[in-house]
Structure formats: C-alpha cells, structure tokens
Design a protein around this motif. Structure first.
Motif, PDB file in Angstrom:
ATOM      1  N   PRO B 138     -19.769  80.355  39.091  1.00 25.83           N
ATOM      2  CA  PRO B 138     -19.687  81.918  38.932  1.00 25.83           C
ATOM      3  C   PRO B 138     -21.224  82.368  38.654  1.00 25.83           C
ATOM      4  CG  PRO B 138     -18.539  80.856  37.060  1.00 25.83           C
ATOM      5  CD  PRO B 138     -19.030  79.571  38.061  1.00 25.83           C
ATOM      6  N   ILE B 139     -21.584  83.449  39.198  1.00 26.96           N
ATOM      7  CA  ILE B 139     -22.815  83.770  39.136  1.00 26.96           C
ATOM      8  C   ILE B 139     -22.753  85.312  38.618  1.00 26.96           C
ATOM      9  CG2 ILE B 139     -25.129  84.590  40.113  1.00 26.96           C
ATOM     10  CD1 ILE B 139     -24.517  81.612  40.636  1.00 26.96           C
ATOM     11  N   ARG B 140     -23.323  85.554  37.073  1.00 24.67           N
ATOM     12  CA  ARG B 140     -23.377  86.757  36.576  1.00 24.67           C
ATOM     13  C   ARG B 140     -24.549  87.168  35.873  1.00 24.67           C
ATOM     14  NH1 ARG B 140     -19.009  84.024  33.975  1.00 24.67           N
ATOM     15  NH2 ARG B 140     -17.262  84.214  35.354  1.00 24.67           N
ATOM     16  N   ASN B 141     -25.407  85.730  35.604  1.00 22.08           N
ATOM     17  CA  ASN B 141     -26.705  86.310  35.141  1.00 22.08           C
ATOM     18  C   ASN B 141     -27.670  85.153  35.309  1.00 22.08           C
ATOM     19  OD1 ASN B 141     -26.213  83.995  33.384  1.00 22.08           O
ATOM     20  ND2 ASN B 141     -25.042  85.094  32.022  1.00 22.08           N
ATOM     21  N   GLU B 142     -29.032  85.305  34.937  1.00 25.48           N
ATOM     22  CA  GLU B 142     -29.972  84.385  35.353  1.00 25.48           C
ATOM     23  C   GLU B 142     -29.815  82.996  34.990  1.00 25.48           C
ATOM     24  OE1 GLU B 142     -34.434  85.197  34.882  1.00 25.48           O
ATOM     25  OE2 GLU B 142     -33.497  87.135  33.802  1.00 25.48           O
ATOM     26  N   VAL B 181     -27.111  88.291  41.600  1.00 28.82           N
ATOM     27  CA  VAL B 181     -27.489  88.880  40.180  1.00 28.82           C
ATOM     28  C   VAL B 181     -28.187  90.183  40.528  1.00 28.82           C
ATOM     29  CG1 VAL B 181     -28.700  88.494  38.115  1.00 28.82           C
ATOM     30  CG2 VAL B 181     -27.490  86.579  39.320  1.00 28.82           C
ATOM     31  N   TYR B 182     -28.977  90.209  41.394  1.00 32.33           N
ATOM     32  CA  TYR B 182     -29.770  91.595  41.642  1.00 32.33           C
ATOM     33  C   TYR B 182     -29.032  92.605  42.122  1.00 32.33           C
ATOM     34  CZ  TYR B 182     -33.950  89.466  39.593  1.00 32.33           C
ATOM     35  OH  TYR B 182     -34.960  88.826  38.798  1.00 32.33           O
ATOM     36  N   GLU B 188     -20.142  84.514  43.150  1.00 30.27           N
ATOM     37  CA  GLU B 188     -20.090  83.092  43.028  1.00 30.27           C
ATOM     38  C   GLU B 188     -20.790  82.297  44.138  1.00 30.27           C
ATOM     39  OE1 GLU B 188     -15.741  82.395  42.988  1.00 30.27           O
ATOM     40  OE2 GLU B 188     -15.808  82.010  45.033  1.00 30.27           O
ATOM     41  N   VAL B 189     -21.002  80.979  43.653  1.00 31.75           N
ATOM     42  CA  VAL B 189     -21.490  79.938  44.579  1.00 31.75           C
ATOM     43  C   VAL B 189     -20.819  78.906  44.802  1.00 31.75           C
ATOM     44  CG1 VAL B 189     -23.845  78.845  45.430  1.00 31.75           C
ATOM     45  CG2 VAL B 189     -24.247  80.940  44.410  1.00 31.75           C
ATOM     46  N   GLU B 190     -20.639  78.667  45.944  1.00 26.90           N
ATOM     47  CA  GLU B 190     -19.391  77.562  46.142  1.00 26.90           C
ATOM     48  C   GLU B 190     -20.296  76.409  46.840  1.00 26.90           C
ATOM     49  OE1 GLU B 190     -15.584  78.421  47.700  1.00 26.90           O
ATOM     50  OE2 GLU B 190     -15.868  76.653  48.912  1.00 26.90           O
TER      51      GLU B 190
END
Lengths: 159, 262
Positions: B138-142, B181-182, B188-190
């Motif tokens: 999951p992508i939410r922050n740096e 993020v930006y 998400e990255v799978e």
C-alpha cells in the motif's frame, strides 16, 4: 535475561530512528556531506538549510556530496542532489558529487537525468583532489591579480 | 491479502511497539540474509534465532519472549495455503526449494548459468496459479515508496537480475510509487514474478487519484513538473521492457510495467 552487546543495541536503535540529520563534515577548507540514508523530503529540506548555513558560517571553498551510500536514485532524489550542488555554486562554492554506483549511473542516463551542471568524480578521494586542484588554480589567479584578500577574488570569479 | 511480512509484524507488534517490531524484523532479515519470498527450513531457523535475539533486547520477561516466538514460528511454519503469497517450495511439497536450485546463480553476475534456470523451471511448472508470487504494497506516504522499491529490488534479486537491472526496476517502482504519493495521495503497488521465459517481474501501480490529463505531453517530454524533473513517467518507460498506462480524469490511474531477465 541475557543482555545484548552494546553495538547490537545501537544497531537496533539506529534502525528504529530512521530520521536523523545528515552530518556535514569540515575537512581542511572543504565541506563533506556523505549521504548514507534514504533521503526523504524532510531530510532533503533540512540538508539544504544545513549546507547553506555551513557554507555561510565556515567560509568553505568546496563542497563534496558523497552519494556512495545511495543504492537507488529516482528523479526526485537526483533532482534534490543536483539542487544542492547548484545552491552551493550560487553561494560561490564549488560543488562536486562523487560515488555514484555503476548501476545508478546507468539508470540515471537511461532516464535522461544526468545531474547537469554539477561536476562528478568517481570517489571521495578524486573529488577532494579535484577541489584542491581548483583551489590552487584560483590561488594562482589571486596572486596574479595581486589581491591579498581571498574574498575579493571570489567575487571576481562570480562576476 | 496479507504478506508474510505483515503477519510477522502483527505477531511481533502484539508484544512490542510497531516501530520496534518493524526494526526487529528488518534487522533480523538482513542479519540472517533470509528473503521472505523464498526460504528453506534452515533459513527460517536462522531468522527465528535473530528475531528471538532481537526480542530479548526489548523484552525482559522470558515468558513473553516465549509466547511471541511461538506465534512467530507458527507463522513461518504455516502451510503456504494460509498465506496470500505462498512460497513455491511449500506449495509443491518439494524438499528442494527453488532457492537452492538457484544456488549457482549469483545475482551479481549478469548472466546466470543456463542450467540453473532450467533446473528451477520444473518445480515452478507444477504450481497452480501460484507460480506468480504477488506482493501488494500500500502506498500512502514516503516511507511506502522506500518499501515498494526495496521489495521490488529483492524480488529482482531472487530471479537473478543483474545489479543494473535490479536498480532499473527498483527506480521505476520508486518513480511510480512517488507519483501516487504526490498526485493521488493513496494507492498501491502490486509486485509479482512472471513465470515466463525468460522470467520477469511485473509492477502494477494503482490509484484512484485525479488521473493524468496531459499524459501524451508527459510521455513526449513536453511537460516539466514542479516536483520531479518532469521525467518520472517518461524515465520509467525507458527503464522497463513493457510499459502501459491507463488513466481516466477523476477516476484514477493504472500503470503496468514489466522487465525480463536478460
């Protein structure tokens, strides 16, 4: 309960505390910054401020940015590093980047990002040598124009 | 979908803080040099040793350490079916996992010996659909950007990619995660391994953000972004073998990239 050796505890603590300042080391009349951690937005912002403050306060004539600890440079990181080099130059300090890993260099070129405008050297040693050479060349120019104050020459070099 | 890492973290975090759990796991993995994608019983023994060592740093109570270790070892021994990302060795019941069949393949070498690649194939062929290992980050922050690219890199290392190839893929994944993020805030990255010849890796970056209105301009290099060098997506395309973007304004973006062993 067996106690762990001190260094192991330190290791664990370092792992936990990712966010720390990147130290700026003064070596002769040069500043050396070795980036060994993952660069975050905050860290980059902090580093820019710290470097400009160090340049102003310590009157260094050169800045080395060692990136040998960076295993991956995406567009953001490479841009941040290039920015730092350019900022230093605007303050009259020669900046050099060193220690770009082979795979990182390949990737940067393939992505069309070549850190334009900032000099690069293979490693810390050659970077320091490059700055020293540049420094002595400037000194020669200074004695030629017979200006004893280094500050005036720096000004001329900028003009 | 829960990865092995997530399960281990959860188990550890029930006895120590999440931060501590995370550092124990990271350190144990790097010290034991165990990759959580493929591991042998020997690997898991080493990993367990390191985790126990780490736990003792933070836990004084022998009972708590014991309870936590019991949970951790249960997870490591759990049948692959209970996990979303089964280790091929366990799924096939083979005594020699793919890892050992690749022992001759030093990821540092550009071309792994042909024989080792061939030897790895039969064991993966029997696998049902699990031949592709999937890890969703999951992508939410740096911090997630770093997690995504390190995961990508370790997967690349697993299938014998050269250093340069590992860095290419990891950089591409980093670029895609950063865009999420930006621009999209969350997504998400799978990451999955492709059971192709030659083997490959696939990364799918998915978000429900604003979409990319000027995709063509970006890909043609006519657009300079304020944040990156305006080259994130274009650069990514140069780094991978296959590249595909589907974007709809207001709906989101899906970027699929693939790279294959050379």
């Amino acid at each position: 309960v067996g106690r762990l050796p001190r260094e192991r505890l330190d290791d664990m603590r370092d792992e936990a505390k990712e966010e720390a300042r990147i130290p700026i080391i003064r070596l002769y009349d040069m500043l050396v910054v070795s980036i060994q951690v993952v660069l975050s937005d905050d860290l980059v912002g902090q580093l820019k401020e710290d470097i400009t403050a160090a340049i102003e306060k310590r009157r260094a004539h050169g800045l080395v940015i060692d990136v040998s600890g960076i295993d991956i440079m995406d567009s953001y990181i490479s841009r941040a590093i290039r920015d730092i080099g350019l900022i230093a130059r605007l303050m009259g300090v020669d900046a050099v980047i060193c220690g770009i890993a082979p795979a990182v260099a390949i990737t940067l070129v393939e992505m069309d990002m070549d850190l334009q405008g900032v000099h690069a050297e293979l490693n810390l040693e050659s970077a320091l040598e490059w700055l020293q050479r540049l420094g002595s060349e400037k000194e020669e120019a200074t004695s030629a124009t017979d200006a004893p104050d280094g500050r005036t020459t720096d000004f001329e070099a900028l003009a | 979908m829960r990865t092995l890492t997530e399960q281990l973290l959860e188990a550890l975090a029930s006895h120590v803080s999440y931060m501590t759990a995370s550092s124990i796991l990271t350190l144990s993995r790097s010290r034991s040099k165990v990759n959580l994608t493929y591991f042998t019983p020997d690997d898991s023994k080493r990993l367990l040793g390191e985790i126990e060592h780490g736990l003792r740093t933070f836990l004084r109570d022998e009972k708590t350490v014991g309870a936590c270790m019991a949970r951790v070892s249960r997870i490591l021994q759990a049948p692959a079916a209970s996990r979303t990302a089964p280790a091929p060795a366990e799924a096939t019941g083979a005594t020699t996992p793919p890892r050992s069949s690749r022992t001759g393949t030093d990821p540092k070498h550009d071309t792994p010996p042909r024989t080792s690649t061939a030897a790895a194939r039969p064991s993966t062929a029997i696998l049902p659909e699990a031949s592709t290992e999937t890890i969703t980050v999951p992508i939410r922050n740096e911090g997630d950007i770093v997690r995504a690219r390190s995961t990508a890199r370790s997967l690349c290392c697993d299938i014998g990619f050269s250093q340069a190839q590992q860095v290419r893929v990891a950089t591409a994944v980093s670029e895609l995660a950063r865009n999420i993020v930006y621009y999209a805030v969350e997504g998400e990255v799978e990451l999955s391994l492709l059971d192709t010849t030659p083997p490959g890796i696939q990364a799918i970056a998915r978000d429900e953000g604003p979409g990319i209105p000027n995709l063509d301009d970006i890909l043609n290099g006519n657009y300079q972004s304020k944040l990156g060098m305006g080259m994130g997506l274009r650069g990514t395309r140069n780094l991978v073998d296959e590249f595909d973007v589907k974007t709809e304004p207001g709906k989101g973006t899906v970027v699929v990239v693939r790279a294959f062993l050379r």
